[in-house]
Design an enzyme around this catalytic site. Structure first.
Site, PDB file in Angstrom:
ATOM      1  N   HIS A  87       0.844  -1.203   0.000  1.00 40.03           N
ATOM      2  CA  HIS A  87       0.000   0.000   0.000  1.00 40.03           C
ATOM      3  C   HIS A  87       0.873   1.243   0.000  1.00 40.03           C
ATOM      4  O   HIS A  87       2.093   1.141   0.082  1.00 40.03           O
ATOM      5  CB  HIS A  87      -0.996  -0.014   1.157  1.00 40.03           C
ATOM      6  CG  HIS A  87      -0.392   0.067   2.529  1.00 40.03           C
ATOM      7  ND1 HIS A  87       0.401  -0.919   3.070  1.00 40.03           N
ATOM      8  CD2 HIS A  87      -0.466   1.038   3.480  1.00 40.03           C
ATOM      9  CE1 HIS A  87       0.772  -0.564   4.294  1.00 40.03           C
ATOM     10  NE2 HIS A  87       0.257   0.621   4.561  1.00 40.03           N
ATOM     11  N   HIS A 136       1.362   3.944   1.981  1.00 47.55           N
ATOM     12  CA  HIS A 136       1.899   4.702   3.116  1.00 47.55           C
ATOM     13  C   HIS A 136       3.422   4.813   3.053  1.00 47.55           C
ATOM     14  O   HIS A 136       4.108   3.882   2.644  1.00 47.55           O
ATOM     15  CB  HIS A 136       1.462   4.066   4.447  1.00 47.55           C
ATOM     16  CG  HIS A 136       0.001   4.261   4.737  1.00 47.55           C
ATOM     17  ND1 HIS A 136      -0.705   3.452   5.583  1.00 47.55           N
ATOM     18  CD2 HIS A 136      -0.874   5.203   4.282  1.00 47.55           C
ATOM     19  CE1 HIS A 136      -1.969   3.870   5.643  1.00 47.55           C
ATOM     20  NE2 HIS A 136      -2.092   4.930   4.870  1.00 47.55           N
ATOM     21  N   ASP A 182       5.790   4.715   5.190  1.00 51.44           N
ATOM     22  CA  ASP A 182       6.665   3.762   5.897  1.00 51.44           C
ATOM     23  C   ASP A 182       6.800   2.440   5.118  1.00 51.44           C
ATOM     24  O   ASP A 182       7.555   1.556   5.528  1.00 51.44           O
ATOM     25  CB  ASP A 182       6.181   3.516   7.344  1.00 51.44           C
ATOM     26  CG  ASP A 182       4.790   2.930   7.438  1.00 51.44           C
ATOM     27  OD1 ASP A 182       3.874   3.455   6.781  1.00 51.44           O
ATOM     28  OD2 ASP A 182       4.613   1.946   8.175  1.00 51.44           O
ATOM     29  N   HIS A 183       6.096   2.335   3.986  1.00 52.54           N
ATOM     30  CA  HIS A 183       6.208   1.149   3.125  1.00 52.54           C
ATOM     31  C   HIS A 183       6.806   1.470   1.762  1.00 52.54           C
ATOM     32  O   HIS A 183       7.156   0.563   1.012  1.00 52.54           O
ATOM     33  CB  HIS A 183       4.824   0.505   2.944  1.00 52.54           C
ATOM     34  CG  HIS A 183       4.211   0.081   4.251  1.00 52.54           C
ATOM     35  ND1 HIS A 183       4.107  -1.225   4.636  1.00 52.54           N
ATOM     36  CD2 HIS A 183       3.737   0.827   5.289  1.00 52.54           C
ATOM     37  CE1 HIS A 183       3.570  -1.284   5.849  1.00 52.54           C
ATOM     38  NE2 HIS A 183       3.338  -0.045   6.272  1.00 52.54           N
ATOM     39  N   HIS A 211      -7.232  -1.462   5.654  1.00 51.03           N
ATOM     40  CA  HIS A 211      -6.260  -0.488   6.163  1.00 51.03           C
ATOM     41  C   HIS A 211      -6.218   0.694   5.189  1.00 51.03           C
ATOM     42  O   HIS A 211      -6.368   1.854   5.582  1.00 51.03           O
ATOM     43  CB  HIS A 211      -4.908  -1.176   6.293  1.00 51.03           C
ATOM     44  CG  HIS A 211      -3.794  -0.290   6.732  1.00 51.03           C
ATOM     45  ND1 HIS A 211      -3.724   0.224   8.002  1.00 51.03           N
ATOM     46  CD2 HIS A 211      -2.699   0.173   6.078  1.00 51.03           C
ATOM     47  CE1 HIS A 211      -2.625   0.967   8.104  1.00 51.03           C
ATOM     48  NE2 HIS A 211      -1.992   0.958   6.948  1.00 51.03           N
ATOM     49  N   ASP A 245       0.090  -4.208   6.103  1.00 49.81           N
ATOM     50  CA  ASP A 245      -0.605  -3.740   7.304  1.00 49.81           C
ATOM     51  C   ASP A 245      -2.034  -4.286   7.391  1.00 49.81           C
ATOM     52  O   ASP A 245      -2.914  -3.653   7.990  1.00 49.81           O
ATOM     53  CB  ASP A 245      -0.647  -2.200   7.345  1.00 49.81           C
ATOM     54  CG  ASP A 245       0.713  -1.595   7.688  1.00 49.81           C
ATOM     55  OD1 ASP A 245       1.664  -2.357   7.931  1.00 49.81           O
ATOM     56  OD2 ASP A 245       0.821  -0.350   7.684  1.00 49.81           O
ATOM     57  N   HIS A 281       4.980  -4.920  10.347  1.00 52.95           N
ATOM     58  CA  HIS A 281       5.339  -4.244  11.604  1.00 52.95           C
ATOM     59  C   HIS A 281       5.562  -5.235  12.747  1.00 52.95           C
ATOM     60  O   HIS A 281       4.902  -6.269  12.824  1.00 52.95           O
ATOM     61  CB  HIS A 281       4.235  -3.270  12.045  1.00 52.95           C
ATOM     62  CG  HIS A 281       4.143  -2.046  11.206  1.00 52.95           C
ATOM     63  ND1 HIS A 281       4.916  -0.921  11.436  1.00 52.95           N
ATOM     64  CD2 HIS A 281       3.380  -1.754  10.125  1.00 52.95           C
ATOM     65  CE1 HIS A 281       4.613   0.007  10.538  1.00 52.95           C
ATOM     66  NE2 HIS A 281       3.689  -0.479   9.732  1.00 52.95           N
TER      67      HIS A 281
HETATM   68 FE    FE Z   1       2.688   0.652   8.111  1.00 54.42          FE
HETATM   69 ZN    ZN Z   2       0.135   1.540   6.553  1.00 52.26          ZN
END
Ligand code: FE
Ligand code: ZN
Length: 257
Positions: free
Chosen positions: A60, A62, A64-65, A118, A135, A173
């Site tokens: 996805h 985001h 942090d990915h 998510h 996630d 995570h």
């Molecule tokens: Fe994440």
């Molecule tokens: Zn995420």
């Protein structure tokens, strides 16, 4: 060509505090990175092995990915794969994928499963018995509902549960210890949860990944996968609700835990 499952190598590169970039390969020279939120740790890891990066899989959009994608693309020319439905929010894709697609990624076959919840464009990747879930699912937890309704996420988790119990689950995570605390708060006398406590604390102290987990373990331990279990629902006072309602209430409680 179908990969013999035993020969898939999967390693974790920890980044950004609690993210894992999962690196997989069928040989130890050319890797695929899942959700590289940062580039430096990934290229240092590859350099140490003298390995290169052929592909990047994105679950996805985001940051942090995806934060490491541009640098890794520049350095390795890796092909970037992500959801067609979310192509506008993802880094530029070489392959836009959708539910049911099967891609040959190096010597591995990768199956795409859409799991909205998510985010609405979230996809997960099945490679042999390994499932890279981003996630959507965590050990003893599930992703926050940033975009999807509880019903949509519940359905995505149902879809995952149709896969074989031996499926190895690789979330993005390290939330296991906190999720374990939440599960234990719901069910303080759960012997399976209590039996895990010591091991999780030791791993936490040593910065050792608690992942992967398995679908079999999650079906037993993960409150978000147990919403159809009436005995469990009774224990936590939600017996009168539907599984989807139970899920919505648990997800809301987890937000405040
Ligand atoms: Fe994440
Ligand atoms: Zn995420």
């Amino acid at each position: 060509m179908i990969m013999p499952q035993e020969s898939l190598i999967v390693e974790a590169v920890p980044v950004l505090g609690d993210n894992y970039v999962w690196m997989f390969a069928s040989n130890n020279k050319e890797y695929v990175a899942v959700d590289p939120g940062e580039a430096t740790a990934v290229s240092q890891w590859l350099d140490r092995l003298g390995a290169s990066l052929s592909h990047i899989l994105l679950t996805h959009h985001h940051n942090d990915h995806t934060g490491g994608v541009a640098d890794l693309k520049r350095r390795y020319g890796a092909k970037i794969i992500g959801s067609k439905a979310d192509a506008q929010r993802l880094p530029p894709l070489d392959h836009a994928v959708k539910e049911g697609d099967i891609l040959n990624v190096g010597e591995c076959q990768v199956q795409i499963i859409e799991t909205p919840g998510h985010t609405m464009g979230h996809v997960i990747y099945k490679v042999g018995d390994a499932l890279f879930v981003g996630d959507t699912l965590f050990s003893m937890g599930c992703g926050r509902l940033f975009e999807g309704s509880p019903e949509v996420m519940w359905q995505s988790l149902q879809k995952i549960q149709t896969l074989p119990d031996a499926t190895k689950i690789y979330p993005a995570h390290e939330y296991t210890l906190t999720n374990h605390g939440f599960a234990l708060m719901l069910e303080p006398d759960n012997q399976d949860l209590l039996a895990l406590q010591k091991e999780l604390l030791i791993k936490n102290d040593n910065d050792t990944p608690t992942l992967p987990t398995t679908l079999a373990a999650e079906k037993k331990l993960n409150p978000f996968l147990r919403t159809e279990d009436d005995q469990f629902a009774k224990k936590i006072g939600l017996q009168a609700k539907t599984p989807q309602e139970r899920f919505a209430i648990l997800r809301e409680k987890r937000n405040h835990f």
